[in-house]
Design an enzyme around this catalytic site. Structure first.
Site, PDB file in Angstrom:
ATOM      1  N   CYS A  24       0.803  -1.223   0.000  1.00  0.00           N
ATOM      2  CA  CYS A  24       0.000   0.000   0.000  1.00  0.00           C
ATOM      3  C   CYS A  24       0.839   1.278   0.000  1.00  0.00           C
ATOM      4  O   CYS A  24       0.328   2.357  -0.277  1.00  0.00           O
ATOM      5  CB  CYS A  24      -0.956   0.007   1.191  1.00  0.00           C
ATOM      6  SG  CYS A  24      -2.054  -1.415   1.243  1.00  0.00           S
ATOM      7  N   HIS A  58      -3.224   7.182   2.309  1.00  0.00           N
ATOM      8  CA  HIS A  58      -3.664   5.887   1.793  1.00  0.00           C
ATOM      9  C   HIS A  58      -5.069   5.622   2.306  1.00  0.00           C
ATOM     10  O   HIS A  58      -5.365   5.769   3.495  1.00  0.00           O
ATOM     11  CB  HIS A  58      -2.702   4.802   2.258  1.00  0.00           C
ATOM     12  CG  HIS A  58      -3.201   3.411   2.034  1.00  0.00           C
ATOM     13  ND1 HIS A  58      -3.748   2.987   0.845  1.00  0.00           N
ATOM     14  CD2 HIS A  58      -3.253   2.333   2.874  1.00  0.00           C
ATOM     15  CE1 HIS A  58      -4.099   1.725   0.948  1.00  0.00           C
ATOM     16  NE2 HIS A  58      -3.814   1.310   2.168  1.00  0.00           N
ATOM     17  N   ASN A 102     -10.188  -0.156  -0.027  1.00  0.00           N
ATOM     18  CA  ASN A 102      -8.736  -0.096   0.002  1.00  0.00           C
ATOM     19  C   ASN A 102      -8.208  -0.681  -1.302  1.00  0.00           C
ATOM     20  O   ASN A 102      -8.295  -1.886  -1.529  1.00  0.00           O
ATOM     21  CB  ASN A 102      -8.218  -0.890   1.206  1.00  0.00           C
ATOM     22  CG  ASN A 102      -6.711  -0.860   1.347  1.00  0.00           C
ATOM     23  OD1 ASN A 102      -5.994  -0.485   0.423  1.00  0.00           O
ATOM     24  ND2 ASN A 102      -6.224  -1.270   2.512  1.00  0.00           N
TER      25      ASN A 102
END
Length: 328
Positions: free
Chosen positions: A122, A255, A285
């Site tokens: 990520c 993020h 996500n």
């Protein structure tokens, strides 16, 4: 004359298949797995996500996002002399050929420029932008295409409600170019392999057979605790490197993993939630794609304007984390 790197184009792409919490919970209920929109949304802030069709690869999403970024930058594919793709879900088993090389081929880039993948989960987009910034400042490359792209739906265990409801597919891209004006003001990267087991795909391959699980595993509480700890620190480190304060940040683009982590980071930096770009509610996500997806949305809807200072930061498996301070 000092050479800087600057973001001159952004792009993004989401697969057409949108799956709301209500739709996903109904599908899970058919398997005997109980959850609800309220359970998912209250813990993560996620209301929907997008899934790629079975015949669509990470490179396909990447190319669609890249074309948008190239159009905004008013460049042709062959103007690009370096392609960096951040992904944890590459097109090919074993990660080669790299998804970046596949993207290069699909875009028709034949100028002999370089292409490679970055694996920092990520944090991948942050890592990739930092690498591109260094290459441009050194004079090694002039125009760099940086892409975060993921098909995380391929590695989700849909019998594990703690993870399968959180992730989605998508891609975001930026074009970075050499500039006489400062663009990327500072970057800072970190990793700590001692935490490698809290977010991972633990399976290994031996003689063509997967040993162990090929599904994503996450210790949610451990990830949450570490994320809220490191995001504020790395943001302040990056500000210090740029000689700036948090009050000079126009937009925070973290993020997009969990709204509570994001709001905690903004609060610790003294920023109102209104100065934070949020897409986790509609995208879920999307790992390495989440920051460039959010950036492109904010650029195209007019929130992020030329001259704005944008803090982008992420955490990911490894454990990795980092931040970028950019003047748009």
């Amino acid at each position: 004359m000092t050479t800087y790197s600057k973001i001159v184009g952004t792009g993004s792409y989401l697969p057409p298949k949108r799956v709301s919490n209500q739709e996903l919970t109904a599908q899970l209920a058919e398997k005997g797995i109980e959850t609800s929109h309220e359970w998912i949304f209250s813990r993560s802030g996620i209301a929907a996500r997008h899934y790629a069709e079975a015949d669509v690869q990470s490179s396909d999403l990447a190319v669609a996002a890249a074309r948008q970024a190239l159009d905004m930058a008013r460049m042709q594919p062959d103007d690009i002399d370096l392609v960096i793709v951040a992904t944890s879900t590459p097109d090919h088993f074993g990660g080669f050929p790299s998804t970046a090389c596949v993207v290069q081929q699909k875009l028709g880039i034949v100028n002999g420029g370089a292409a490679f993948d970055v694996q920092a989960v990520c944090s991948g987009f942050v890592y990739a932008v930092s690498i591109a910034d260094s290459f441009i400042k050194s004079g090694a490359h002039k125009n760099v295409l940086v892409i975060g792209t993921e098909v995380f739906s391929r590695i989700l265990n849909f019998e594990d409600r703690t993870t399968c409801v959180l992730f989605g597919d998508g891609a975001g891209a930026v074009v970075m170019t050499a500039s006489a004006e400062p663009g990327i003001l500072a970057t800072k990267l970190h990793a700590d392999g001692r935490h490698k087991d809290i977010l991972c795909v633990p399976g290994k391959v031996n003689a063509g057979v997967v040993e162990g699980s090929a599904y994503l595993y996450m210790d949610g509480q451990a990830v949450f605790k570490l994320a809220v700890s490191v995001l504020e620190k790395v943001a302040n480190e990056t500000l210090q490197m740029a000689g700036m304060s948090a009050s000079e940040i126009d937009w925070l683009i973290p993020h997009q993993a969990n709204i509570r982590i994001m709001q905690s980071t903004a609060r610790k930096l003294g920023l109102d939630n209104e100065r934070m770009v949020v897409t986790v509610d509609q995208h879920g996500n999307t790992s390495a794609a989440s920051i460039p997806l959010a950036l492109d949305q904010a650029v195209r809807d007019g929130r992020v304007k030329p001259g704005h200072n944008v803090m982008m930061e992420g955490v990911g498996g490894g454990f990795t984390w980092g931040a970028i301070l950019a003047r748009m």
